[in-house]
Design a protein around this motif. Structure first.
Motif, PDB file in Angstrom:
ATOM      1  N   HIS A 186     -12.637   3.812  -5.655  1.00 18.80           N
ATOM      2  CA  HIS A 186     -11.383   4.041  -5.220  1.00 18.80           C
ATOM      3  C   HIS A 186     -10.244   3.218  -5.317  1.00 18.80           C
ATOM      4  CE1 HIS A 186      -8.875   6.458  -1.924  1.00 18.80           C
ATOM      5  NE2 HIS A 186      -8.291   6.587  -3.127  1.00 18.80           N
ATOM      6  N   VAL A 187      -9.106   3.295  -6.240  1.00 21.74           N
ATOM      7  CA  VAL A 187      -8.305   2.174  -6.403  1.00 21.74           C
ATOM      8  C   VAL A 187      -6.865   3.139  -6.229  1.00 21.74           C
ATOM      9  CG1 VAL A 187      -9.612   0.906  -8.011  1.00 21.74           C
ATOM     10  CG2 VAL A 187      -8.349   2.765  -9.127  1.00 21.74           C
ATOM     11  N   GLY A 188      -5.923   2.183  -5.924  1.00 22.05           N
ATOM     12  CA  GLY A 188      -4.526   2.547  -5.876  1.00 22.05           C
ATOM     13  C   GLY A 188      -3.656   1.423  -5.290  1.00 22.05           C
ATOM     14  N   VAL A 189      -2.293   1.576  -5.556  1.00 19.67           N
ATOM     15  CA  VAL A 189      -1.298   0.753  -5.219  1.00 19.67           C
ATOM     16  C   VAL A 189      -0.466   0.894  -4.208  1.00 19.67           C
ATOM     17  CG1 VAL A 189      -1.553  -1.218  -7.180  1.00 19.67           C
ATOM     18  CG2 VAL A 189      -0.023   0.750  -7.198  1.00 19.67           C
ATOM     19  N   ASP A 190       0.170   0.248  -3.384  1.00 20.17           N
ATOM     20  CA  ASP A 190       1.421   0.538  -2.477  1.00 20.17           C
ATOM     21  C   ASP A 190       2.194  -0.852  -2.554  1.00 20.17           C
ATOM     22  OD1 ASP A 190      -0.103  -1.287  -0.600  1.00 20.17           O
ATOM     23  OD2 ASP A 190      -0.196   0.423   0.882  1.00 20.17           O
ATOM     24  N   GLY A 191       3.174  -0.683  -1.490  1.00 18.83           N
ATOM     25  CA  GLY A 191       4.233  -1.884  -1.311  1.00 18.83           C
ATOM     26  C   GLY A 191       3.489  -3.078  -0.830  1.00 18.83           C
ATOM     27  N   LEU A 192       2.107  -3.158  -0.392  1.00 16.80           N
ATOM     28  CA  LEU A 192       1.581  -4.481   0.130  1.00 16.80           C
ATOM     29  C   LEU A 192       0.750  -4.935  -1.265  1.00 16.80           C
ATOM     30  CD1 LEU A 192       0.200  -3.144   3.402  1.00 16.80           C
ATOM     31  CD2 LEU A 192       2.335  -4.417   3.111  1.00 16.80           C
ATOM     32  N   SER A 193       0.288  -4.065  -1.962  1.00 14.83           N
ATOM     33  CA  SER A 193      -0.868  -4.452  -3.113  1.00 14.83           C
ATOM     34  C   SER A 193       0.125  -5.028  -4.473  1.00 14.83           C
ATOM     35  CB  SER A 193      -1.769  -3.689  -3.125  1.00 14.83           C
ATOM     36  OG  SER A 193      -1.471  -2.406  -3.355  1.00 14.83           O
ATOM     37  N   LEU A 194       1.332  -4.129  -4.746  1.00 13.33           N
ATOM     38  CA  LEU A 194       1.801  -4.188  -5.936  1.00 13.33           C
ATOM     39  C   LEU A 194       2.371  -5.666  -6.285  1.00 13.33           C
ATOM     40  CD1 LEU A 194       2.522  -2.871  -8.551  1.00 13.33           C
ATOM     41  CD2 LEU A 194       4.635  -1.780  -7.534  1.00 13.33           C
ATOM     42  N   PRO A 195       3.244  -6.120  -5.394  1.00 15.75           N
ATOM     43  CA  PRO A 195       3.642  -7.572  -5.495  1.00 15.75           C
ATOM     44  C   PRO A 195       2.506  -8.509  -5.859  1.00 15.75           C
ATOM     45  CG  PRO A 195       4.750  -6.569  -3.678  1.00 15.75           C
ATOM     46  CD  PRO A 195       3.459  -5.606  -4.196  1.00 15.75           C
ATOM     47  N   LEU A 196       1.327  -8.301  -5.042  1.00 15.54           N
ATOM     48  CA  LEU A 196       0.307  -9.522  -5.276  1.00 15.54           C
ATOM     49  C   LEU A 196      -0.379  -9.146  -6.980  1.00 15.54           C
ATOM     50  CD1 LEU A 196      -1.028  -9.564  -1.995  1.00 15.54           C
ATOM     51  CD2 LEU A 196       0.172 -11.331  -2.972  1.00 15.54           C
ATOM     52  N   LEU A 197      -0.237  -7.926  -7.301  1.00 11.96           N
ATOM     53  CA  LEU A 197      -0.804  -7.519  -8.442  1.00 11.96           C
ATOM     54  C   LEU A 197       0.086  -8.272  -9.413  1.00 11.96           C
ATOM     55  CD1 LEU A 197      -3.015  -5.439  -9.292  1.00 11.96           C
ATOM     56  CD2 LEU A 197      -1.525  -4.104  -9.780  1.00 11.96           C
ATOM     57  N   ALA A 198       1.403  -8.277  -9.418  1.00 15.14           N
ATOM     58  CA  ALA A 198       2.260  -8.606 -10.503  1.00 15.14           C
ATOM     59  C   ALA A 198       2.309 -10.341 -10.380  1.00 15.14           C
ATOM     60  CB  ALA A 198       3.748  -8.434  -9.964  1.00 15.14           C
ATOM     61  N   MET A 199       2.276 -10.877  -9.258  1.00 15.55           N
ATOM     62  CA  MET A 199       1.935 -12.377  -9.050  1.00 15.55           C
ATOM     63  C   MET A 199       0.853 -12.805  -9.708  1.00 15.55           C
ATOM     64  SD  MET A 199       0.527 -14.817  -6.864  1.00 15.55           S
ATOM     65  CE  MET A 199       0.106 -13.979  -5.414  1.00 15.55           C
ATOM     66  N   THR A 200      -0.521 -12.141  -9.500  1.00 11.71           N
ATOM     67  CA  THR A 200      -1.688 -12.512 -10.069  1.00 11.71           C
ATOM     68  C   THR A 200      -1.479 -12.502 -11.556  1.00 11.71           C
ATOM     69  OG1 THR A 200      -2.908 -11.629  -8.336  1.00 11.71           O
ATOM     70  CG2 THR A 200      -4.070 -11.947 -10.290  1.00 11.71           C
ATOM     71  N   ALA A 201      -0.878 -11.611 -12.170  1.00 10.86           N
ATOM     72  CA  ALA A 201      -0.791 -11.476 -13.622  1.00 10.86           C
ATOM     73  C   ALA A 201       0.252 -12.561 -14.151  1.00 10.86           C
ATOM     74  CB  ALA A 201      -0.128 -10.142 -14.021  1.00 10.86           C
ATOM     75  N   VAL A 202       1.103 -13.099 -13.281  1.00 10.92           N
ATOM     76  CA  VAL A 202       2.048 -14.096 -13.733  1.00 10.92           C
ATOM     77  C   VAL A 202       1.290 -15.460 -13.775  1.00 10.92           C
ATOM     78  CG1 VAL A 202       4.131 -15.228 -13.135  1.00 10.92           C
ATOM     79  CG2 VAL A 202       4.200 -12.994 -13.294  1.00 10.92           C
ATOM     80  N   VAL A 203       0.508 -15.710 -12.591  1.00 13.10           N
ATOM     81  CA  VAL A 203      -0.255 -17.002 -12.444  1.00 13.10           C
ATOM     82  C   VAL A 203      -1.149 -17.045 -13.489  1.00 13.10           C
ATOM     83  CG1 VAL A 203      -1.522 -18.349 -10.960  1.00 13.10           C
ATOM     84  CG2 VAL A 203       0.414 -17.190 -10.173  1.00 13.10           C
ATOM     85  N   PHE A 204      -1.967 -16.218 -13.869  1.00 13.48           N
ATOM     86  CA  PHE A 204      -3.062 -16.314 -14.973  1.00 13.48           C
ATOM     87  C   PHE A 204      -2.319 -16.472 -16.276  1.00 13.48           C
ATOM     88  CE2 PHE A 204      -5.995 -14.611 -11.755  1.00 13.48           C
ATOM     89  CZ  PHE A 204      -7.227 -15.428 -12.048  1.00 13.48           C
ATOM     90  N   LEU A 205      -1.285 -15.702 -16.459  1.00 16.08           N
ATOM     91  CA  LEU A 205      -0.576 -16.135 -17.893  1.00 16.08           C
ATOM     92  C   LEU A 205       0.021 -17.457 -18.112  1.00 16.08           C
ATOM     93  CD1 LEU A 205       0.481 -15.094 -20.595  1.00 16.08           C
ATOM     94  CD2 LEU A 205       2.542 -14.075 -19.518  1.00 16.08           C
ATOM     95  N   ALA A 206       0.427 -18.044 -16.856  1.00 22.53           N
ATOM     96  CA  ALA A 206       0.932 -19.488 -16.824  1.00 22.53           C
ATOM     97  C   ALA A 206      -0.251 -20.380 -17.151  1.00 22.53           C
ATOM     98  CB  ALA A 206       1.484 -19.794 -15.516  1.00 22.53           C
TER      99      ALA A 206
END
Length: 498
Positions: free
Chosen positions: A76-96
């Motif tokens: 079971h997966v899904g996003v809300d306002g608590l998880s979406l910002p952390l999802l975006a931050m994770t993608a940015v840090v790994f690309l860096a």
């Protein structure tokens, strides 16, 4: 396959291909990693662009497939306002980190595979809406980071990796115990996160609820880490490679604090209220202890590691304050949760940038000792400028994301419990330690290892500058982040106090 499943499993699939195909050369391996991380960021951007607030108990981009039906556990997966910002931050840090590692010559194919694996499990944890799924990703992240520290670290890397693994794995066992407690108490038995939040299974059961919360909190506090569970953190950071430290501080530490807002607070609101003062005190101690011990460090990387204990303390303090008894304080509780969420994103961006900059020191001179440098701003002006920006962002200067986060944390917490103002001293000490570090390393005569120190190369510049640029963007124009977080923060604050 849904968009979220694609985001989670694409890096895992590419990691498996990289690991299984020795024929892929070093250069190709590195560029595959960069391309994959960039693709992940684009996919997360698409999710962000299409995100609409699902309401207090809903999830956007939801997908649910039966997985272990015997215990009522599903994929079971899904996003809300608590998880979406952390999802975006994770993608940015790994690309860096992928960009920063473009010139690494030490087993680049295997390194790329390991970091893509870590990226997949980290993103998986932030979208998980089932406790067993959450636990699987939580544990896999520990395994991935163990191999990063042991395989690419320096100094006492093997010992530090073992200490990290044993501490955090022991914490994860406590977490599993807490999850089983929630499962047993739920009627009908389930591991589904939205169902458990709706049921609040241990409401009215003070003793059992307190014990289950204690198990969950210990598991998450080790990963966060808060005092007194922080002792694995400084050696792990000091001996990890720069990109390992950036991911550990930027992403993995947030798994603990995210667990508070996703699991502990909404599922055990009674117990959270009962233990609120204990959580607040632990937060205050972590803030002050982290800052004062960081002030005493001569090793730059250890200093940044202890500031992480300090910054995580602010989050714990704010979330604890939400559970305190206060009349007509719904707004203050919502502000405190919003501040804690912004702090998770802000700390991820700023501290990842600082650890990458510290890695430049190790690359050039083989030491993090601040006394070994002097006047470094002369030969390395770009390096000095970016480090100064990172330091000011970390100490919460207005104009950066740290200020938005800390302002909201203290505005909410002090309204709920004026005594939390004591933790403001942590900001003052953080300012002192960063200014002292800047003075020792970058000003004065050029001496020690500073002569001949090469300035930032393009890959280093292009990995660090966007992280700090994002912190600046959030500090100046926070609305795009706040409008995602605030509805979910308000719903969580209502759940805890209802």
């Amino acid at each position: 396959m849904s968009m979220l499943s694609l985001i989670v499993f694409l890096p895992l699939a590419v990691a498996a291909v990289l690991a299984a195909m020795p024929a892929i050369g070093p250069t190709a391996g590195r560029w595959i990693w960069v391309a994959m991380s960039a693709a992940e960021l684009v996919l997360v951007g698409v999710v962000w662009a299409g995100y609409e607030d699902p309401g207090p108990s809903g999830l956007a981009f939801e997908e649910q497939v039966p997985w272990i039906p015997g215990v009522n556990s599903s994929y079971h997966v899904g996003v809300d306002g608590l998880s979406l910002p952390l999802l975006a931050m994770t993608a940015v840090v790994f690309l860096a980190c992928a960009v920063y590692a473009l010139r690494d010559s030490d087993r680049p194919r295997v390194q790329a595979a390991l970091f893509l694996f870590l990226q997949g499990v980290s993103l998986g944890l932030f979208v998980a809406a089932d406790l067993i799924l959450f636990f699987v990703f939580f544990d896999l992240s520990i395994v991935g980071m163990y191999f990063v520290i042991a395989g690419w670290g320096h100094g006492n890397a093997a010992r530090s990796a073992l200490k990290f693994f044993l501490y955090t794995f022991l914490g994860s066992l406590a977490l599993l115990l807490g999850f089983i407690g929630l499962y047993v108490a739920a009627e009908p038995h389930t591991f589904d996160i939205p169902e458990l939040v709706a049921a609040a299974p241990l409401e009215g059961s003070a003793l059992t609820g307190g014990l289950v919360l204690a198990a969950v909190l210990v598991g998450l506090a080790v990963k966060t880490p808060t005092v007194p569970f922080h002792t694995w953190l400084p050696p792990a950071h000091t001996d990890a490679p720069a990109i390992g430290s950036a991911v550990l501080a930027g992403v993995l530490l947030k798994m603990g604090t995210y667990g508070f807002v996703r699991i502990a607070m909404p599922m055990l609101p009674d117990a959270w209220r009962a233990w609120a003062w204990v959580i607040v005190v632990i937060g205050i101690i972590s803030v002050l202890y982290g800052a004062f011990v960081a002030l005493a460090q001569t090793d730059l990387k250890r200093m940044i590691a202890y500031t992480s204990v300090n910054h995580m303390g602010y989050i714990v303090l704010a979330l604890g304050a939400v559970g305190l008894l206060a009349d007509d304080a719904a707004q203050a509780r919502s502000v405190a949760v919003t501040g804690a969420m912004v702090q998770m994103v802000s700390h991820g961006l700023i501290t990842a940038a600082l650890f990458l900059l510290a890695g430049v020191m190790q690359d050039r001179s083989g030491t993090y000792d601040m006394g070994s440098y002097g006047g470094l701003a002369a030969p390395a002006s770009r390096y000095a400028a970016l480090f100064a920006v990172g330091a000011f962002a970390s100490l919460g200067l207005p104009g950066f994301s740290g200020f938005i986060a800390e302002f909201q944390i203290f505005a909410g917490s002090i309204a709920l419990a004026p005594v939390t103002a004591v933790a403001l001293l942590g900001i003052l000490v953080t300012a002192a330690l960063f200014l002292r570090a800047l003075q020792r390393v970058f000003t004065g005569p050029v001496e020690g290892r500073s002569p001949g120190f090469t300035d930032l190369r393009p890959r280093e510049l292009w990995s660090v500058a966007p992280l700090l640029g994002l912190s600046l963007l959030i500090g100046v124009l926070p609305r795009f982040l706040l409008e995602v977080i605030e509805p979910a923060a308000s719903a969580l604050a209502t759940l805890v106090r209802s």
